[in-house]
Every structure is written in C-alpha cells, then in structure tokens.
Design an enzyme around this catalytic site. Structure first.
Site, short mmCIF file in Angstrom:
data_model
loop_
_atom_site.label_atom_id
_atom_site.label_comp_id
_atom_site.label_asym_id
_atom_site.label_seq_id
_atom_site.Cartn_x
_atom_site.Cartn_y
_atom_site.Cartn_z
N GLU A 45 -11.88 -1.46 4.27
CA GLU A 45 -11.98 -1.70 5.72
C GLU A 45 -11.33 -3.03 6.09
O GLU A 45 -11.53 -4.05 5.44
CB GLU A 45 -13.45 -1.76 6.17
CG GLU A 45 -13.54 -1.97 7.67
CD GLU A 45 -14.92 -2.37 8.19
OE1 GLU A 45 -15.86 -2.43 7.40
OE2 GLU A 45 -15.01 -2.63 9.40
N ASP A 110 -18.67 -18.79 1.56
CA ASP A 110 -18.14 -19.45 2.75
C ASP A 110 -18.80 -20.81 2.84
O ASP A 110 -20.02 -20.91 2.99
CB ASP A 110 -18.48 -18.59 3.99
CG ASP A 110 -17.93 -19.17 5.27
OD1 ASP A 110 -17.99 -18.47 6.31
OD2 ASP A 110 -17.44 -20.32 5.27
N ASP A 112 -18.97 -24.16 4.99
CA ASP A 112 -18.64 -24.60 6.34
C ASP A 112 -19.09 -26.03 6.54
O ASP A 112 -20.25 -26.37 6.30
CB ASP A 112 -19.37 -23.67 7.32
CG ASP A 112 -18.88 -23.83 8.73
OD1 ASP A 112 -18.88 -22.83 9.46
OD2 ASP A 112 -18.52 -24.96 9.11
N CYS A 129 -12.29 -34.72 8.82
CA CYS A 129 -11.37 -35.82 8.59
C CYS A 129 -11.22 -35.99 7.08
O CYS A 129 -11.99 -35.41 6.33
CB CYS A 129 -11.90 -37.10 9.23
SG CYS A 129 -13.30 -37.81 8.33
N GLY A 162 -8.87 -22.59 7.62
CA GLY A 162 -8.01 -22.84 8.78
C GLY A 162 -8.56 -23.91 9.70
O GLY A 162 -7.85 -24.45 10.53
N ARG A 163 -9.83 -24.17 9.57
CA ARG A 163 -10.36 -25.25 10.41
C ARG A 163 -11.28 -26.18 9.63
O ARG A 163 -10.92 -27.28 9.27
CB ARG A 163 -11.07 -24.69 11.63
CG ARG A 163 -11.42 -25.78 12.64
CD ARG A 163 -11.64 -25.27 14.05
NE ARG A 163 -12.72 -24.30 14.13
CZ ARG A 163 -13.42 -24.06 15.24
NH1 ARG A 163 -13.17 -24.73 16.34
NH2 ARG A 163 -14.35 -23.14 15.26
N GLY A 165 -13.53 -25.39 6.81
CA GLY A 165 -14.19 -25.01 5.57
C GLY A 165 -13.29 -24.29 4.60
O GLY A 165 -12.07 -24.22 4.78
N HIS A 167 -13.16 -20.76 1.76
CA HIS A 167 -13.75 -19.51 1.30
C HIS A 167 -13.39 -19.30 -0.15
O HIS A 167 -12.35 -19.75 -0.61
CB HIS A 167 -13.20 -18.31 2.09
CG HIS A 167 -13.48 -18.39 3.55
ND1 HIS A 167 -12.73 -17.72 4.49
CD2 HIS A 167 -14.43 -19.05 4.24
CE1 HIS A 167 -13.19 -17.96 5.70
NE2 HIS A 167 -14.22 -18.78 5.58
N ASP A 304 -23.79 -20.29 2.67
CA ASP A 304 -24.56 -19.36 3.48
C ASP A 304 -24.81 -18.09 2.66
O ASP A 304 -23.90 -17.31 2.45
CB ASP A 304 -23.77 -19.04 4.76
CG ASP A 304 -24.56 -18.17 5.72
OD1 ASP A 304 -25.67 -17.69 5.35
OD2 ASP A 304 -24.09 -17.96 6.84
N LEU A 315 -15.06 -10.80 5.97
CA LEU A 315 -14.69 -12.20 5.90
C LEU A 315 -13.22 -12.37 6.24
O LEU A 315 -12.39 -11.52 5.93
CB LEU A 315 -14.98 -12.75 4.49
CG LEU A 315 -14.78 -14.25 4.29
CD1 LEU A 315 -15.78 -15.03 5.14
CD2 LEU A 315 -14.93 -14.63 2.83
N LYS A 316 -12.91 -13.50 6.87
CA LYS A 316 -11.55 -13.79 7.29
C LYS A 316 -10.57 -13.63 6.13
O LYS A 316 -10.80 -14.12 5.03
CB LYS A 316 -11.52 -15.24 7.78
CG LYS A 316 -10.21 -15.70 8.37
CD LYS A 316 -10.51 -16.71 9.48
CE LYS A 316 -9.26 -17.27 10.08
NZ LYS A 316 -8.70 -18.36 9.28
#
Lengths: 422, 511
Positions: A45, A110, A112, A129, A162-163, A165, A167, A304, A315-316
């Site tokens: 999927e 994941d 984060d 940062c 991508g921001r 965190g 995976h 998590d 998941l991304k």
C-alpha cells in the site's frame, strides 16, 4: 524560500521531480525485495497526499512503470508507504470483509525532535539547529547498535525526515515478518525515557543494569560533555541547573546546591555530581544511578512506540518531498554520521535548478558515449539525478540495496546447500 | 524391557514407533488410524475427566505444589495416561502398555479438539486445561528428555556450550535479577529466537544478542508453554473451520455435543430430600443458600411474575434439584404467574405442561437434570429481558457490583470477586460469593453445580436441604447410539444411557 513561496512553486517543481529526478528504478528494486515473494510489490500500500491536502489511501501498482506513470500523473505532495497486504490494496473493496489483511512491513522507527522539548534549550517545536541535531546523531548511534547487535538486524535504512527528525526502516526479512506483539516488544525494549509532562524523573534505573543500558550509555557518554555540558549548558544557568537538580535525591541536591555556589565550571560541576553518585553506590544498599539517569534523560532516543507497533502503519517514504521545507527525505550515511548536516540536505527547488545547469565537460563525454546505445535518451533522462546534489544520496541507497541483494543471495545458497542442490 | 520391546515388534511399525517415541507431545500430527466408536468414546471421556480434574485441582491448589502433583499423579494412573517416562519401562507390564497410553493420549486430545473448537469460551477452557496438563508433565522431565523433546518438535532452542557460558557470564548475570553466578554454572542455558520470548524482551529481563535470547533452563518451560498455547490456538481455529464435515457424521455429532457440555460427576437428579422443603421457605432460602444466578432468577420471578423459557428451565430444574415435588412446583409457578398477566387457565394450558415435562411426566417421560455451572456459563447466553445465565459471566461488571452491594457484600469482597471475573474465573467468583455470604474463609469445595452450592450452604447452616445422599453417577461409557439400538460392550445401563441422550435432546429443545 519561505513556506508560502514553496507552496506556490511545488506545483511546478513536483512534476519535474517525478519526471526526471525521483529514483524509480532503485525504489522499485527496494520494494520488490528480489522478487522472492510473489506479488510483494503489487500488494504494497502507498498513500498520497495531493494538492489541497487531499489524501488517498490504498494505492497500489503492478509494475515500476505503472508506479512512475501514476506518480507523474498525480504529483503527490507527500508519499507514505504502508504494509504488504493479502490482496492488491487498490482492490480491497472487492475482497470479502475480514480477508483483506496486512501481512508484512518493515520494522520502522520515528524519532521526532519535538519529543525532546523538555530537555533542549536551544530550540523548540519544529525548529532544529546544529546544537540539538546531536540528539539525532546519538539516537541513530544508540538504536542502530541495538538493532544490529542485540536483535541481529542487518539492513537498517536511516532516513532524514525532511524537517525535524529521522526515520529508520529495518528491512530484514525477519523484521518484515514481525507480528504486532513482537514490534511492540522491540520498541519497549528500546525505550528508556518514560512519562509525559507530569513526570519529572523520566528515567529510573535499578539493579541489575542490563547490558543494553550499559552499551547505550557508552554511546551517550561520548557526546554528553560536548552536547549537554557545553552546547546545552545544562549546568550553567540557574534555570537549567534547577531542572537537573530536580532529578536528584534530596540530600545530594542540597550538597550540590551548596557546592555550585563556589564552582561555576560546568565540567567540574558534572565531575562532582558523578563522584557523588559513585560514592552513594558504595555506601548505600540499593543502587543509585542518578548520573546515568540524567545523561539518559537528556540524550537517550525517544521513540514513539505507536509508530513501530502497527503492521499497517503508514510512514513517510524515502525520497518524498517535505511540503513545508522542500527538503528531500534522503538516506543518511552512517559512516559520515557526525558530519551529517540537515541544513545541507538538498531541497526540491535546488535540485530542479541544478537540472537546468549546462552540462559539465565530464557529463558531455558520458552522454556521448551512451549516444550509441538504443535507449540513450531514456537513460539520460533517468540519470538526470546524477547531475544534482541528489546523486550521492541515490548512490547511498544503491549501496544499501546491494547489501540486501547480497544477503538474499547468501540465503539462497545456504538453503540450496541445505537441500543439497548443486 | 524385554516385554516392552516384544510388544513394540508386535504392534508398531517404524512410523508409529516414531510417533510415540516420546511420552510428551505437542500434538502436531493428527492420528491416522481407524478406531472403534467405543474406543472413540472411552478415550474422549477419560481425557475429559482428566482435564476436569486438572481444572478442579488447579482451583484448589497451587499448580506447582506437591499436593497438586500427587493428586494429579493418581488420576493419571487411574485413567491410564502416560506420565513418567522411565517408570513403566522397567516394571513388568500390567494393564495398558506405555505405547497404548501414549496412543490414547494422542487420540483423545484430537477428539476433544473437535468438541472444544467451536466457541471462544470452549477453546479458552480447553487450551487452559491442556496447558496446565502439559506444564505438569513437563516439570519433571529430565534434561536429556527435554533436549529430545525440543529436537522432536523442531524447536530451535539450542543449549550453549560451557565455554560460551563462561564468556557471557557477566552479561547473563547483569541481564536478569533471577540469574546469579551459580545459575549460570549449574543450569543449561538455551539460545532462543527473540520472537519466542517476547515478554522477556519487552521487559528487558533477559540477555539479547544477535536476535537470540539466552534463557536458563528454568525459564525455558514458560517459552515452551507459550509456544504450545500458540500452536493449539491456531490448530483449534483451523479445526473449527473443518468441523461441519465432521459434524455431518451422525454417529459423532451427539457425542461431540455431549462432550462439550458434559458434566462428569454428580448431577443432582435424584434427591433424597424430596419434599423436605416447603414453599414458604423458598424466599428466605433464596437469600441464604441460593447461588447468585438462582437468586437473580427468583428475584426476577417475584418482581415481574414471569420468567422466559431459559429462566424457567434453569430455575425450574434447580428447584427440582433442591427437592421440590411436582405438585409444589406447579403451585409455586402458578401462584407467581397468576399475579402477573397470566390467568389460571392460561397457566394450566401453556406452562403447566412444560413443568410436568421437566419432571418427566410428559412426552418421553425423561427426568431432566438440573444444569451444571458449565452448562449455564457456556450455553444459551441471555439476551435482553432474560434473567438466566451466570451473573459472573453474563452480567455487566458494573451491574454485578451494584447487585453485590445491594446484597450487602463488603467492598473488599466485591473487588475480590470482580478480579476473579476479570480473570474469567466465574465459578471461583461464585465460590468467593459463597464464602463472603456465609462468612467463612474457605468454602471447602470446588464449585461446579448450582445445586451443589445449595447443598453445601444448607450443610453449613443445618437446613432442610442438607444431609442429602445424592447418587453419584459415573458416566463410564456413554452410549453414542440412541437407546433403541443394541448396546455394545461396556455400555451404561439403559436408564442412564437414556438420560444422557435425553439430556442431549433437551439441549436441542431448549434452543
């Protein structure tokens, strides 16, 4: 590029990305897993987030070509990968209710940065940062070691989200076949920081100290002085010190408060704290591990459990674009982990721009060599990513896939030896 | 030994020898031979008796205690099941051989699978008893036999060498509170895939390396039991799917149904205290000596002057069991129903008949037996408006709590009961209710029948329903064929055989 600007340009950039940059061949190679299991790719999927936040689930594709065509048609803003099901996800409505089941999926984690807000002073929320990025470095080192040596997993793909965190996709066959209960057990085994806002002391250690904790601490200790004492200055300002002291037993806290009145140097302060813990261990009956607890509370990976538990959790996807930052979710090279800089990760606008650059001499030569081949044009198009900053990440991904292919071959040989096939 | 090997040559071909090469098994392969119907019944009933013993002992004693083991040993040898591996090899054979015992063990297990696969409750009960049985048999197995057993069943649990133990000593000790230096020295350690020891992994109570956990022998049992549970659970699910084919065999259908609801023991059908209870005593008796289910039914009857069919059956037969005569019963029900919407005529026409039927005065003239706890818990769950069933099983815990409060059960008592209910120990919960309402520490009996509850209570209180000599019915070889067919060897006397089959018939009628 600002949020708004990015959002405005995505409709133009995404088609370019999916036509000329997205590494479809490697992607398919990955999810096909050597074609060992029938319909593994076909029953996978995918879910897409399209323009205007339209979310579609149960996407599935018969071939790499179909995947390409569909993605180029839909231009998803975000791609998620789900489980391999018992039937083709895009036909799940035709299946007798109860029969459509999620069968396998990679074991995923994941991490984060927002989960560390209570222990980082430099940033909060979605901000990151270089100072707090060390937390991700520590997380990757700790978890990768455990997945490899404790659990015996060999194929862990670490990806920048991508921001804020990272995976982890554990792709071993054994990992993909894990039940919900097993995934949950693995995640629990790896969890040391427990409790929410109302919990002050989130790490509690008692005898005996499991080898896993000892090993993880070894990793944390390497980074702790630079990251926590210096970078985060946890024993510097009164506010920060108070937070640390809150984790200590009453008598130790009192003694330290007094001592801190004269000693300002954070490293000295920490040294004293450590030796107090060691002293307490030799005199008191039960174990006091508060210096270890502090290190773990400030640095140990926070994952998590719910993300890892579900076989059908989406998941991304690696190589997906982050719609807020424009950064590509690229694989992380563990060999160069300490040098990894999330701000250096290519954005979709950067690599699209790089596409327009005139070809360098080397590239001219390469293309001329290939002009004689029949599908030179196709190949040229497909290898466009090579001209961009994306190249090294695709190469990394290739290496990862090589590793898995190698293992598969090894397995086949082993099995055929067992069956005495020559 | 000589005798044994001669028997081996006589009976076994190499395949069957291998099949029963170990006294303990996982029941992986179903039996593939023909057996007679009577052997089918005998094996099944014997195993059921064994499992019921396991259940009852498990309620009264700690499962690993000496008393438990000793009592179970006795039952094992009485019923001819295999248990101690060496014991039989050396003594001269009297009675069934070890091989025959193992064969019986094997076949009877699979027969009971057929009977117990159909509902969640049945499966759960069966799995629980089989696990307890397995644990008991595994406990005393010597190390060599354990290794054999593991190999036999393709369990990839290998012991690690002494060298490896020494290398890992430090880590093994640090991984588990229960493991000390001497544990490592004295016990075998097994390398088990982590997927088979999830509880230990989850709580980080074990050493994990390369995907394997390292477990001392003492803990391997838990792992194996979990494995057994998983296998059996899956197998039962599969069996349930192929059951329609089996049930279509009319020789087997009655027996299988009977087995899954069998109450092997006292059935309180013949009462010597018949007529010793007067109708005026029923109200006070319901508060003092009724189990909760009957108290609820009685209350329901008094309040609404009516009970539905399921309730009438359950309570009506109970009343018969405590000693009411047919006339008393008719009077009792009529007087109550008439207070409601039913007039005397209608009662005589519609309800009296079924009461007389219960007492065996109508139709086939069978004397029906009062329902056992097992029957009440497992069959015919109540729906909206029904009062029958087992309150510990069928009532919402909140409502149960309120009811117990209204009956003045102490708060601590109520929470004890609710704990037992949560753990699905419904009969234990009822026993606890007995203990609390009679202000005693230990009931002294293992509850499995509402009339037993009544009798025990009356014994304690010195009431009229006590001092009853109830005939114990041992169902040795229940007839599978209906009474009019010729009885084979070892069948029950006609009367009891009739009763059993009629019990089955009534079971179908109740639905």
């Amino acid at each position: 590029m600002s949020d708004k600007e990015l959002r405005a340009s995505l409709p133009d950039l995404l088609p370019l990305y999916y036509h000329r940059l997205f590494p479809f061949s490697q992607y398919h190679r990955w999810l096909n897993y050597g074609g060992v299991t029938k319909n593994y790719f076909q029953n996978r999927e995918f879910s897409f987030t399209l323009k205007d936040d339209i979310y579609v689930r149960y996407q599935s594709f018969s071939t790499q070509n179909e995947l390409e065509k569909e993605m180029q048609k839909m231009n998803p803003y975000k791609i998620d990968i789900g489980a391999v099901y018992s039937h083709r996800p895009n036909q799940h409505n035709t299946v007798k209710s109860g029969s459509f089941q999620a069968l396998e999926k990679e074991l995923v984690f994941d991490i984060d940065m927002t989960d560390y807000d209570d222990v980082r002073s430099c940033c909060s929320g979605a901000d990151i940062c270089p100072k707090c990025w060390t937390l991700m470095t520590i997380a990757i080192r700790v978890l990768d070691r455990a997945l490899r040596y404790d659990f015996g997993f060999q194929h862990c793909l670490w990806v920048y989200s991508g921001r804020r965190g990272v995976h982890c996709w554990v792709c071993d066959e054994a990992a993909r076949k894990l039940s919900v209960a097993a995934r949950s057990a693995v995640a629990e085994y790896l969890s040391l920081v427990k409790g929410g806002e109302e919990t002050v002391r989130k790490v509690v250690l008692s005898d005996p100290i499991h080898p896993f904790i000892t090993e993880s601490l070894t990793v944390v200790e390497r980074y702790f002085p630079q990251y926590a004492l210096l970078g985060q200055d946890i024993l510097g300002s009164k506010e920060a010190v108070d937070k640390v002291l809150a984790l200590l037993p009453e008598d130790v806290r009192k003694k330290l408060l007094q001592y801190f009145q004269t000693e300002r140097n954070p490293e000295m302060r920490w040294k004293t704290l450590k030796s107090m813990a060691q002293d307490k261990r030799t005199t008191a009956k039960k174990g006091h591990y508060f210096e270890m607890e502090i290190m773990l509370q400030y640095c140990y990976p926070r994952l998590d459990v719910n993300v890892s538990k579900g076989v059908n959790h989406l998941l991304k996807s690696p190589f997906s674009v982050h719609p807020k930052t424009g950064r590509i979710s690229v694989p992380i090279d563990l060999k160069e982990l300490d040098r990894f800089d999330p701000f250096d990760v290519p954005t979709i606008s950067l690599i699209c721009k790089e596409l327009d650059q005139p070809k360098t001499e080397k590239e001219q030569e390469d293309t001329m060599e290939n002009e004689n081949e029949k599908e030179a044009g196709e190949q040229r198009k497909r290898r466009d990513y090579k001209r961009t900053s994306l190249a090294k990440y695709v190469k990394l991904f290739d290496k990862f896939l090589e590793g898995m292919a190698h293992s598969r071959k090894g397995e086949l040989l082993k099995n055929s030896d067992l069956q005495k096939n020559f | 030994m000589q005798f044994y090997s001669r028997r081996k040559k006589l009976i076994g071909n190499s395949q069957t020898e291998q099949l029963y090469g170990h006294c303990l098994q996982f029941y992986g392969q179903p039996p593939i031979e023909n057996i007679s119907l009577s052997e089918f019944e005998t094996f099944a009933v014997d195993r059921l008796k064994l499992l019921k013993t396991v259940e009852n002992l498990g309620v009264s004693y700690v499962k690993t205690s000496e008393q438990y083991t000793k009592k179970l040993d006795v039952e094992f040898s009485n019923l001819n099941f295999p248990y101690k591996i060496e014991a039989d090899d050396r003594k001269p054979q009297t009675g069934p051989s070890e091989y025959e015992k193992r064969r019986k063990d094997h076949i009877s297990h699979f027969i009971l699978r057929l009977a117990y696969c159909q509902t969640e409750d049945l499966r759960r009960w069966f799995i629980q008893q089989e696990i307890d049985l397995f644990r008991y048999r595994f406990k005393d197995l010597p190390s060599k036999n354990i290794t054999e057993f593991l190999q036999y069943n393709n369990l990839h649990y290998h012991t690690i060498s002494v060298d490896e133990k020494t290398n890992l000593m430090e880590k093994l000790i640090k991984s588990s509170f229960a493991v000390s230096g001497s544990t490592v020295d004295c016990q075998d350690f097994y390398k088990v895939p982590f997927q088979d020891a999830l509880d230990l992994v989850r709580t980080r109570k074990v050493y994990l390396k390369g995907g394997y956990v390292y477990i001392p022998h003492q803990d391997v049992v838990t792992i194996i039991l979990n494995d057994f549970r998983t296998r059996l659970s899956k197998a039962l699910a599969l069996t349930a799917r192929s059951l329609p084919a089996v049930q279509s065999d009319e020789r087997l259908q009655p027996l299988l149904n009977h087995l899954s609801h069998a109450y092997v023991g006292q059935d309180y059908s013949i009462q010597k205290s018949i007529g010793k209870i007067s109708l005026e005593q029923i109200d006070p008796l319901s508060a003092k000596s009724y189990p909760l289910c009957m108290r609820q039914l009685h209350r329901g009857l008094r309040d609404s002057h009516h009970l539905r069919h399921g309730g009438r059956m359950q309570y009506g037969l109970f009343l018969k069991g405590i000693g009411l005569t047919l006339d008393q019963a008719l009077q009792f029900w009529r007087s109550e129903f008439v207070k409601g919407k039913v007039d005397a005529d209608k009662f005589d026409k519609a309800y009296a008949y079924s009461i007389r039927h219960m007492f065996g005065k109508e139709g086939k003239r069978t004397d029906y037996t009062p329902y056992s706890c097992m029957k009440v818990i497992l069959s015919n769950p109540p729906s909206q408006g029904d009062q029958h069933g087992c309150p510990f099983r069928h009532s919402d815990p909140e409502l149960l709590k309120q009811k117990l409060q209204s009956y003045k059960v102490s708060p601590s008592g109520i929470s004890q009961i609710l704990e037992l209910v949560k753990g699905m120990h419904y009969q234990l919960a009822c026993q606890k209710y007995f203990e609390l309402t009679h202000s005693i520490e230990d009931s002294g009996f293992s509850l499995n029948h509402p009339n037993q509850y009544f009798m025990e209570s009356q014994k304690l209180l010195g009431g009229p329903g006590a001092g009853v000599k109830v005939e114990v019915k041992r169902e040795d070889n229940p007839a599978t064929k209906p009474p009019h067919q010729t009885s084979g060897p070892g069948n029950l006397p006609q009367e009891v055989a009739a009763e059993i089959t009629e019990d089955l018939d009534s079971f179908f009628q109740d639905a």
